[in-house]
Motif scaffolding. Sequence first.
Motif, PDB file in Angstrom:
ATOM      1  N   ARG A  19      -5.846  -1.220   8.639  1.00 13.23           N
ATOM      2  CA  ARG A  19      -4.510  -0.440   9.135  1.00 13.23           C
ATOM      3  C   ARG A  19      -3.333  -0.155   8.237  1.00 13.23           C
ATOM      4  O   ARG A  19      -2.806   0.804   8.123  1.00 13.23           O
ATOM      5  N   ALA A  20      -3.289  -1.440   7.465  1.00 13.19           N
ATOM      6  CA  ALA A  20      -2.100  -1.440   6.420  1.00 13.19           C
ATOM      7  C   ALA A  20      -2.610  -0.459   5.434  1.00 13.19           C
ATOM      8  O   ALA A  20      -1.741   0.224   4.756  1.00 13.19           O
ATOM      9  N   THR A  21      -4.030  -0.242   4.872  1.00 12.73           N
ATOM     10  CA  THR A  21      -4.191   0.754   3.979  1.00 12.73           C
ATOM     11  C   THR A  21      -3.936   1.971   4.328  1.00 12.73           C
ATOM     12  O   THR A  21      -3.520   2.960   3.506  1.00 12.73           O
ATOM     13  N   LEU A  22      -4.313   2.436   5.462  1.00 17.04           N
ATOM     14  CA  LEU A  22      -3.831   3.575   5.979  1.00 17.04           C
ATOM     15  C   LEU A  22      -2.569   4.058   6.148  1.00 17.04           C
ATOM     16  O   LEU A  22      -2.254   5.336   5.588  1.00 17.04           O
ATOM     17  N   ARG A  23      -1.434   3.065   6.357  1.00 19.60           N
ATOM     18  CA  ARG A  23      -0.356   3.366   6.277  1.00 19.60           C
ATOM     19  C   ARG A  23       0.374   3.580   4.812  1.00 19.60           C
ATOM     20  O   ARG A  23       0.958   4.383   4.710  1.00 19.60           O
ATOM     21  N   ARG A  24      -0.359   2.929   3.753  1.00 19.78           N
ATOM     22  CA  ARG A  24      -0.169   3.073   2.691  1.00 19.78           C
ATOM     23  C   ARG A  24      -0.447   4.645   2.086  1.00 19.78           C
ATOM     24  O   ARG A  24      -0.061   5.047   1.542  1.00 19.78           O
ATOM     25  N   LEU A  25      -1.562   4.702   2.388  1.00 20.07           N
ATOM     26  CA  LEU A  25      -2.270   6.084   1.871  1.00 20.07           C
ATOM     27  C   LEU A  25      -1.260   7.159   2.511  1.00 20.07           C
ATOM     28  O   LEU A  25      -0.938   8.275   1.873  1.00 20.07           O
TER      29      LEU A  25
END
Length: 145
Positions: free
Chosen positions: A131-137
């Motif tokens: 979920r944190a990765t998707l926010r960064r993307l």
Amino acid sequence: MSDREVSASTVVAAAPAEVFELLADPRRHREFDGSGTVRTAVAGPPRLGPGARFGMAMHWGLPYRIRNTVVEFEEGSRIAWRHFGRHVWCYRLEPVPGGTRITESFDWGPSLSPWALEKWGAPARNLASIRATLRRLSDILGGPA
């Protein structure tokens, strides 16, 4: 999806080809890593392809290095890799109006010791990181138009 897989999705304003270029460049993985463990690429090609091997400098409590192998590759739509533990991180891209749906998954079913990963809380920890990765993307590539 297996019973030993967690995943989440987001939509970004970029085209699938642009998203894929980012994911296929191991030198840029730190930019979007939501786990906070990726430091830098230390070995391998500048662009990943089928069967590519790449090494990463990592940090989780202590610094370490890990070697990954690309195990799924469909240009512009799917890329997945694993390391010696055999669990798989996968990104699937789907064109949608105004951008791309990115789905990231962590599959610990093929792991050498899936029960140990479950005991250590890896599925929940990896879902939070996804979920944190998707926010960064989304921050890098822009939210939906």
